[in-house]
Design a protein around this motif. Structure first.
Motif, PDB file in Angstrom:
ATOM      1  N   ALA A   1      47.196  34.090  37.611  1.00  0.00           N
ATOM      2  CA  ALA A   1      47.708  35.385  37.160  1.00  0.00           C
ATOM      3  C   ALA A   1      48.703  35.969  38.155  1.00  0.00           C
ATOM      4  CB  ALA A   1      46.545  36.345  36.963  1.00  0.00           C
ATOM      5  N   LEU A   2      48.519  35.665  39.435  1.00  0.00           N
ATOM      6  CA  LEU A   2      49.411  36.199  40.470  1.00  0.00           C
ATOM      7  C   LEU A   2      50.696  35.398  40.622  1.00  0.00           C
ATOM      8  CD1 LEU A   2      46.797  37.062  43.256  1.00  0.00           C
ATOM      9  CD2 LEU A   2      48.061  38.680  41.816  1.00  0.00           C
ATOM     10  N   THR A   3      50.747  34.221  40.029  1.00  0.00           N
ATOM     11  CA  THR A   3      51.936  33.352  40.195  1.00  0.00           C
ATOM     12  C   THR A   3      52.736  33.233  38.898  1.00  0.00           C
ATOM     13  OG1 THR A   3      50.497  31.418  39.805  1.00  0.00           O
ATOM     14  CG2 THR A   3      50.954  32.021  42.093  1.00  0.00           C
ATOM     15  N   GLY A   4      52.698  34.266  38.078  1.00  0.00           N
ATOM     16  CA  GLY A   4      53.602  34.322  36.937  1.00  0.00           C
ATOM     17  C   GLY A   4      53.050  33.846  35.622  1.00  0.00           C
ATOM     18  N   HIS A   5      51.741  33.703  35.492  1.00  0.00           N
ATOM     19  CA  HIS A   5      51.146  33.258  34.236  1.00  0.00           C
ATOM     20  C   HIS A   5      50.282  34.359  33.628  1.00  0.00           C
ATOM     21  CE1 HIS A   5      51.605  29.736  36.927  1.00  0.00           C
ATOM     22  NE2 HIS A   5      52.081  29.143  35.852  1.00  0.00           N
ATOM     23  N   LEU A   6      50.242  34.403  32.308  1.00  0.00           N
ATOM     24  CA  LEU A   6      49.293  35.268  31.616  1.00  0.00           C
ATOM     25  C   LEU A   6      48.041  34.434  31.381  1.00  0.00           C
ATOM     26  CD1 LEU A   6      48.780  38.034  30.292  1.00  0.00           C
ATOM     27  CD2 LEU A   6      49.550  37.026  28.127  1.00  0.00           C
ATOM     28  N   VAL A   7      46.944  34.844  31.981  1.00  0.00           N
ATOM     29  CA  VAL A   7      45.693  34.091  31.912  1.00  0.00           C
ATOM     30  C   VAL A   7      44.674  34.861  31.083  1.00  0.00           C
ATOM     31  CG1 VAL A   7      43.836  33.004  33.226  1.00  0.00           C
ATOM     32  CG2 VAL A   7      46.154  33.078  34.184  1.00  0.00           C
ATOM     33  N   LEU A   8      44.117  34.206  30.079  1.00  0.00           N
ATOM     34  CA  LEU A   8      43.092  34.794  29.217  1.00  0.00           C
ATOM     35  C   LEU A   8      41.780  34.071  29.459  1.00  0.00           C
ATOM     36  CD1 LEU A   8      45.100  34.647  25.853  1.00  0.00           C
ATOM     37  CD2 LEU A   8      45.176  36.473  27.551  1.00  0.00           C
ATOM     38  N   SER A   9      40.684  34.824  29.554  1.00  0.00           N
ATOM     39  CA  SER A   9      39.399  34.174  29.732  1.00  0.00           C
ATOM     40  C   SER A   9      38.269  35.114  29.348  1.00  0.00           C
ATOM     41  CB  SER A   9      39.227  33.694  31.185  1.00  0.00           C
ATOM     42  OG  SER A   9      38.104  32.837  31.286  1.00  0.00           O
ATOM     43  N   THR A  10      37.029  34.624  29.508  1.00  0.00           N
ATOM     44  CA  THR A  10      35.844  35.410  29.175  1.00  0.00           C
ATOM     45  C   THR A  10      34.854  35.372  30.330  1.00  0.00           C
ATOM     46  OG1 THR A  10      34.522  33.599  28.221  1.00  0.00           O
ATOM     47  CG2 THR A  10      36.103  34.682  26.766  1.00  0.00           C
ATOM     48  N   VAL A  11      34.024  36.408  30.420  1.00  0.00           N
ATOM     49  CA  VAL A  11      32.873  36.409  31.313  1.00  0.00           C
ATOM     50  C   VAL A  11      31.698  37.008  30.538  1.00  0.00           C
ATOM     51  CG1 VAL A  11      34.187  36.598  33.459  1.00  0.00           C
ATOM     52  CG2 VAL A  11      33.440  38.674  32.293  1.00  0.00           C
ATOM     53  N   HIS A  12      30.497  36.668  30.957  1.00  0.00           N
ATOM     54  CA  HIS A  12      29.301  37.180  30.297  1.00  0.00           C
ATOM     55  C   HIS A  12      28.821  38.439  31.015  1.00  0.00           C
ATOM     56  CE1 HIS A  12      28.386  34.090  27.295  1.00  0.00           C
ATOM     57  NE2 HIS A  12      28.902  33.236  28.153  1.00  0.00           N
ATOM     58  N   THR A  13      29.119  39.595  30.459  1.00  0.00           N
ATOM     59  CA  THR A  13      28.583  40.864  30.944  1.00  0.00           C
ATOM     60  C   THR A  13      28.236  41.715  29.735  1.00  0.00           C
ATOM     61  OG1 THR A  13      30.769  41.919  31.058  1.00  0.00           O
ATOM     62  CG2 THR A  13      29.996  40.807  33.042  1.00  0.00           C
ATOM     63  N   ASN A  14      27.511  42.815  29.975  1.00  0.00           N
ATOM     64  CA  ASN A  14      27.084  43.649  28.860  1.00  0.00           C
ATOM     65  C   ASN A  14      28.208  44.496  28.293  1.00  0.00           C
ATOM     66  OD1 ASN A  14      24.377  42.808  28.852  1.00  0.00           O
ATOM     67  ND2 ASN A  14      23.866  44.223  30.513  1.00  0.00           N
ATOM     68  N   ASP A  15      29.151  44.895  29.148  1.00  0.00           N
ATOM     69  CA  ASP A  15      30.254  45.732  28.684  1.00  0.00           C
ATOM     70  C   ASP A  15      31.456  45.542  29.594  1.00  0.00           C
ATOM     71  OD1 ASP A  15      29.516  47.069  30.972  1.00  0.00           O
ATOM     72  OD2 ASP A  15      28.540  48.726  29.924  1.00  0.00           O
ATOM     73  N   ALA A  16      32.537  46.262  29.296  1.00  0.00           N
ATOM     74  CA  ALA A  16      33.768  46.109  30.075  1.00  0.00           C
ATOM     75  C   ALA A  16      33.568  46.546  31.520  1.00  0.00           C
ATOM     76  CB  ALA A  16      34.883  46.919  29.420  1.00  0.00           C
ATOM     77  N   ALA A  17      32.730  47.563  31.736  1.00  0.00           N
ATOM     78  CA  ALA A  17      32.518  48.070  33.094  1.00  0.00           C
ATOM     79  C   ALA A  17      31.859  47.040  34.001  1.00  0.00           C
ATOM     80  CB  ALA A  17      31.658  49.340  33.030  1.00  0.00           C
ATOM     81  N   GLY A  18      31.154  46.065  33.436  1.00  0.00           N
ATOM     82  CA  GLY A  18      30.463  45.077  34.247  1.00  0.00           C
ATOM     83  C   GLY A  18      31.320  43.907  34.690  1.00  0.00           C
ATOM     84  N   ALA A  19      32.542  43.789  34.169  1.00  0.00           N
ATOM     85  CA  ALA A  19      33.369  42.615  34.462  1.00  0.00           C
ATOM     86  C   ALA A  19      33.810  42.563  35.928  1.00  0.00           C
ATOM     87  CB  ALA A  19      34.585  42.590  33.544  1.00  0.00           C
ATOM     88  N   ILE A  20      34.290  43.686  36.452  1.00  0.00           N
ATOM     89  CA  ILE A  20      34.790  43.689  37.828  1.00  0.00           C
ATOM     90  C   ILE A  20      33.657  43.446  38.830  1.00  0.00           C
ATOM     91  CG2 ILE A  20      35.900  45.103  39.604  1.00  0.00           C
ATOM     92  CD1 ILE A  20      37.564  46.361  37.336  1.00  0.00           C
ATOM     93  N   PRO A  21      32.505  44.129  38.724  1.00  0.00           N
ATOM     94  CA  PRO A  21      31.389  43.775  39.620  1.00  0.00           C
ATOM     95  C   PRO A  21      30.970  42.311  39.499  1.00  0.00           C
ATOM     96  CG  PRO A  21      30.959  45.884  38.575  1.00  0.00           C
ATOM     97  CD  PRO A  21      32.189  45.325  37.922  1.00  0.00           C
TER      98      PRO A  21
END
Length: 560
Positions: A392-412
């Motif tokens: 993502a930092l080198t010029g690409h749009l990166v899409l992915s998923t993580v398993h969390t309960n809500d959007a607020a849990g993704a960064i932690p």
């Protein structure tokens, strides 16, 4: 007076044990004789009792020829074929070897086998139903599937069809019923006295039928044959795939078998090719959330994360974004496990852990392919997380998923994996949290009066939606909600189909500063999201319930 010794009389159990022991010794002697003959002839020897032979292998030689010549194919790879025979020197067998070598362009090797070994392999032929194959998949009684679809008007009729149909048609009935009921998965579970069949319809398992236990070995043999699984392996899990070609669609069926206490159980996931063409508009995104996501996916670089539990539609959302971005001047590469839908114009690659082709290793290779957009099926470890951030930092749009309960849990979650805050902050663009709720059946949807406690909860939840968003919901406004009592069109369930409920967290300067400070918690992220004016999943669901799309019970079931 001298005592007389009575002659010992063997019991039937002892005689049976002795007889079995003698038979085993005789078989062992015959195998040793066969092995000696193989050594004298300079050929290999093999005992096929218990040897795993797949349907595509055994069927290389027709059953009639196998019996007539005393031969069987027990191993087949693209460049290697191995045959076992009672008499490899038989001219007719030699002619067969020559024919197979010329038609397959493979190296054919002969092995000596015993009569007992050969008969054990021959038993596999008896478990092979007749099928028709076409293209690169299997066309399974297309006319029968259509006929069963026309006959099945209610899910309760499936049990009756299964009890009056042949083993060959059982699979067709199950598939036809699943298509008719819009089922995503077919669960066939062995119990002590019967076999239970359930469909997962709109995310909820629904009992459909029971099969007699004595029929199950033949039914699972047909399913294994169609999926290319080993028929005689029953003590280990197996995974296969069936492709069904219908007049206007194609269905990929992912088959998974699992040994259980009462026999093998099977789960079949139905993936319809038409689902690959889903758009952002089809997902249920709307209003401010829809407009923000459209802006985010048009950015040239950065990381977009979709969160939610298993079965919440994350992969479908990623496919919808890819369809939006799929243009001739954009190179898109995906790394998936497994590839669920094939999309023209996109390079799709599948993870293979057996060959050390993991998400992390594969992603590094993909970034060397000069892509514009990269989709990684899931970020589950630090290696994949760091490589995604670097992409993502080198010029690409990166899409992915993580398993969390809500959007607020993704960064932690990223930080708990070990991602560096000073790299994550500038790389992350947005986080989408989602669930799937069932749509009310339009044919039986009726207004429902909710109790005061539920209404108070609804008013409190909707009352926190910022006025700046333009919501007309007010605490004193009469609120109307609906439910589905069930009808013939929805098979008495009250729901037909599913729609997403969403929340979207934008990573602005305030969020970036919080990430860098390493003081991120789900609580602080929810506070910031509220200040941003984010509509939560529960709020989005209740707004859809107000519009009569779903029910309040359904929203609170999946997102409360």
């Amino acid at each position: 007076m001298p005592t007389t010794t009575q002659p010992h009389v063997a019991t039937p159990e002892v005689e049976e044990a002795l007889s079995n022991k003698m038979a085993q010794l005789a078989l062992k002697e015959k195998e040793q004789q066969t092995e000696r003959s193989a050594t004298q002839s300079g050929l290999g020897y093999i005992n096929l009792v218990g040897f795993p032979i797949g349907p595509e292998t055994i069927t290389l030689i027709p059953q009639a020829d196998a019996v007539r010549l005393g031969v069987v194919c027990f191993l087949r790879t693209p460049g290697e074929i191995r045959l076992g025979a009672l008499n490899p020197d038989n001219p007719a067998v030699q002619q067969l070897v020559k024919h197979i070598s010329e038609t397959t362009h493979a190296n054919v090797e002969m092995y000596f086998i015993s009569q007992h070994s050969l008969e054990a392999a021959w038993k596999l032929y008896e478990r092979l139903p007749k099928i028709r194959s076409t293209k690169s998949g299997i066309q399974i009684a297309e006319d029968d599937i259509r006929r069963f679809q026309e006959q099945i008007h209610d899910l309760r009729e499936i049990n009756d069809h299964l009890s009056h149909t042949s083993i060959t048609d059982v699979f067709s009935v199950l598939i036809a019923g699943a298509i008719q009921a819009r089922s995503s998965d077919i669960h066939i579970e062995t119990e002590e006295n019967a076999v239970r069949v359930r469909y997962r319809i709109d995310g909820v398992l629904t009992p459909i039928a029971t099969l007699p236990k004595e029929l199950w070995p033949r039914v699972i043999s047909r399913i294994k044959l169609l999926a290319g699984l080993k028929l005689n392996i029953t003590t280990a899990p197996q995974d296969g795939r069936i492709t069904i070609y219908l007049p206007h669609d194609q269905i990929d069926v992912r088959v998974s078998t699992l040994p259980t206490a009462f026999g093998e159980s099977v789960v079949m996931r139905l993936l319809q090719a038409s689902a690959a063409t889903i758009t952002l508009e089809d997902l249920g995104l709307r209003g401010r959330t829809f407009e923000q996501l459209k802006e985010e996916i048009l950015k040239p670089n950065g990381l977009i994360i979709v969160t939610g539990p298993t079965g919440s539609g994350k992969t479908t959302t990623l496919y919808a974004i890819l369809n939006r971005l799929n243009q001739t001047d954009v190179k898109i590469i995906t790394l998936e496990d497994p590839i669920e839908y094939k999309i023209p114009g996109i390079n799709q690659s599948q993870v293979d852990n057996a060959r050390d082709y993991t998400f992390g290793n594969g992603l590094r290779s993909i970034l060397r392919q000069d892509p514009d957009v990269v989709m990684v099926g899931e970020i589950r470890d630090l290696d994949t997380a760091e490589t995604s951030i670097q992409g993502a930092l080198t010029g690409h749009l990166v899409l992915s998923t993580v398993h969390t309960n809500d959007a607020a849990g993704a960064i932690p979650r990223f930080l708990s994996l070990g991602a560096k805050p000073y790299l994550l902050a500038p790389a992350l663009n947005t986080v989408v949290g989602q669930r799937l709720v069932r749509r009310l059946c339009p044919d039986c949807k009726t207004e429902v009066k909710l109790d005061e406690k539920t209404m108070a909860r609804i008013r409190t939840t909707l009352g926190t939606i910022p006025a700046s968003i333009g919501s007309a919901v007010a605490a004193e406004k009469p609120l109307k909600f609906y439910h589905g009592p069930g009808c013939d069109k929805c098979h008495g369930i009250g729901y037909r189909g599913r729609v997403g409920i969403f929340e979207l967290l934008l990573v602005n300067d305030q969020v970036e500063q919080l990430i860098i400070s390493s003081r991120v918690t789900e609580y602080t992220m929810r506070e910031i999201a509220a200040k941003q004016g984010m509509i939560t999943m529960v709020q989005d669901g209740l707004l859809k319930a107000l519009d009569g799309i779903t029910s309040v019970d359904e929203v609170f079931r999946v997102a409360a």
